[in-house]
Design a protein around this motif. Sequence first.
Motif, PDB file in Angstrom:
ATOM      1  N   ILE A  77       0.833  -1.206   0.000  1.00  0.00           N
ATOM      2  CA  ILE A  77       0.000   0.000   0.000  1.00  0.00           C
ATOM      3  C   ILE A  77       0.871   1.260   0.000  1.00  0.00           C
ATOM      4  O   ILE A  77       0.598   2.228  -0.717  1.00  0.00           O
ATOM      5  CB  ILE A  77      -0.949   0.008   1.211  1.00  0.00           C
ATOM      6  CG1 ILE A  77      -2.086  -0.986   0.977  1.00  0.00           C
ATOM      7  CG2 ILE A  77      -1.526   1.393   1.474  1.00  0.00           C
ATOM      8  CD1 ILE A  77      -3.003  -0.607  -0.183  1.00  0.00           C
ATOM      9  N   GLY A  78       1.948   1.248   0.785  1.00  0.00           N
ATOM     10  CA  GLY A  78       2.841   2.408   0.815  1.00  0.00           C
ATOM     11  C   GLY A  78       3.444   2.698  -0.545  1.00  0.00           C
ATOM     12  O   GLY A  78       3.495   3.854  -0.994  1.00  0.00           O
ATOM     13  N   ALA A  85       0.948   9.176  -6.226  1.00  0.00           N
ATOM     14  CA  ALA A  85       1.190  10.582  -5.899  1.00  0.00           C
ATOM     15  C   ALA A  85       1.953  11.318  -6.990  1.00  0.00           C
ATOM     16  O   ALA A  85       1.850  12.539  -7.108  1.00  0.00           O
ATOM     17  CB  ALA A  85       1.960  10.684  -4.583  1.00  0.00           C
ATOM     18  N   THR A  86       2.733  10.598  -7.777  1.00  0.00           N
ATOM     19  CA  THR A  86       3.537  11.239  -8.818  1.00  0.00           C
ATOM     20  C   THR A  86       3.053  10.945 -10.232  1.00  0.00           C
ATOM     21  O   THR A  86       3.283  11.732 -11.149  1.00  0.00           O
ATOM     22  CB  THR A  86       5.010  10.797  -8.715  1.00  0.00           C
ATOM     23  OG1 THR A  86       5.076   9.361  -8.805  1.00  0.00           O
ATOM     24  CG2 THR A  86       5.617  11.232  -7.390  1.00  0.00           C
ATOM     25  N   ALA A 146       9.092   9.927  -4.256  1.00  0.00           N
ATOM     26  CA  ALA A 146       9.283   8.555  -4.733  1.00  0.00           C
ATOM     27  C   ALA A 146      10.139   8.473  -5.979  1.00  0.00           C
ATOM     28  O   ALA A 146      10.923   7.534  -6.138  1.00  0.00           O
ATOM     29  CB  ALA A 146       7.920   7.907  -4.998  1.00  0.00           C
ATOM     30  N   VAL A 147      10.026   9.445  -6.887  1.00  0.00           N
ATOM     31  CA  VAL A 147      10.784   9.352  -8.130  1.00  0.00           C
ATOM     32  C   VAL A 147      12.278   9.507  -7.891  1.00  0.00           C
ATOM     33  O   VAL A 147      13.087   9.166  -8.757  1.00  0.00           O
ATOM     34  CB  VAL A 147      10.321  10.394  -9.167  1.00  0.00           C
ATOM     35  CG1 VAL A 147       8.909  10.105  -9.625  1.00  0.00           C
ATOM     36  CG2 VAL A 147      10.433  11.801  -8.620  1.00  0.00           C
ATOM     37  N   ALA A 157       9.354   6.438 -13.843  1.00  0.00           N
ATOM     38  CA  ALA A 157       9.400   7.874 -14.138  1.00  0.00           C
ATOM     39  C   ALA A 157      10.401   8.157 -15.258  1.00  0.00           C
ATOM     40  O   ALA A 157      10.132   8.978 -16.150  1.00  0.00           O
ATOM     41  CB  ALA A 157       9.753   8.656 -12.887  1.00  0.00           C
ATOM     42  N   ARG A 158      11.549   7.495 -15.230  1.00  0.00           N
ATOM     43  CA  ARG A 158      12.541   7.690 -16.287  1.00  0.00           C
ATOM     44  C   ARG A 158      11.980   7.283 -17.644  1.00  0.00           C
ATOM     45  O   ARG A 158      12.249   7.933 -18.668  1.00  0.00           O
ATOM     46  CB  ARG A 158      13.802   6.876 -15.976  1.00  0.00           C
ATOM     47  CG  ARG A 158      14.673   7.482 -14.873  1.00  0.00           C
ATOM     48  CD  ARG A 158      15.844   6.574 -14.563  1.00  0.00           C
ATOM     49  NE  ARG A 158      16.739   7.177 -13.577  1.00  0.00           N
ATOM     50  CZ  ARG A 158      17.747   6.548 -12.984  1.00  0.00           C
ATOM     51  NH1 ARG A 158      17.984   5.273 -13.295  1.00  0.00           N
ATOM     52  NH2 ARG A 158      18.500   7.151 -12.107  1.00  0.00           N
TER      53      ARG A 158
END
Length: 352
Positions: A77-78, A85-86, A146-147, A157-158
Amino acid sequence: MTTPATAPSTTAASTPASTARNLLDPGFELTLRPMRYPEFYDRYRDAIKNTWTVEEVDLHSDVADLAKLSPGERHMIGRLVAFFATGDSIVANNLVLTLYKHINSPEARLYLSRQLFEEAVHVQFYLTLLDTYLPDPDERAAAFAAVENIPSIREKARFCFRWMDSVEKITRLETAAERRRFLLNLICFAACIEGLFFYGAFAYVYWFRSRGLLHGLATGTNWVFRDESMHMDFAFSVVDTVRREEPGLFDDELEREVTAMLREAVEAELQFAHDLCGEGLPGMNTESMRAYLECVADQRLARLGLKPVFGSENPFSFMELQNVQELTNFFERRASAYQVAVEGSVSFDDDF
């Protein structure tokens, strides 16, 4: 490349040949009449009918459920809310910096403006999730970053940023090469990010929901799911339109690039799956997620008129429901059919 048999048709208003323009022609068309792409306007109107707010999502019972989770489930979940979020912020940036600039249709720009609003609502929902699920300020700060500090999310993300960077310096789509680069960006965000990364994340949410846990997260996710499905359908309809107007762009090289892109996206999402699942949880592990992601990737390729490459079947029975509105009575306390007087459904069989 073959033409997708299931692709919806787009009927544009007839325009004299001397004044006809293509969707990716440089410029900033402002006139809505005569309307060249009425389908995009219809999509905008349908999106307006699907308005929802974060305040409608009740997360109170989720707090009690979180206390019941195992350490491995809490880790999942975390990581999940950290990605959420991102993820939508990255999509919103691409909307503003790339899509709005190059899709030369006022009808389409109306839809993109609405999509940007919906991405903002999603970001607010995930912000609320983080504040609710991670009361410790240090944990929340780590999730928001996180990213930078979570390798599996940084890799995804990359992947996104590379395709954004590929078109960043293009101000006008003057050449076929530039239009191909734009198409690859659009396909990446539709098929790989919204259509694979997010659909993978939704599967974890519905796995919890299938066990009677985290009703609030599932409710909000139902509405996000519907929005994301509409975003993806809009992007594919743009691809359909460009294919009709400029078929020469859709050659074997584009097919190879798109197929390689989907393969890379599956591998990036599998790194995330390994991070979330570890050695495996009851009913959820990396191998079952691989099969699910490969099945979804094949569906995206088929929708784009390309040959499927994986041949995997969906292993998750909880993802086989017919459409989002049928989730209403499936561990839900509140109807997930939040839309107001809009027809149609989102089919898991077609796009899950």
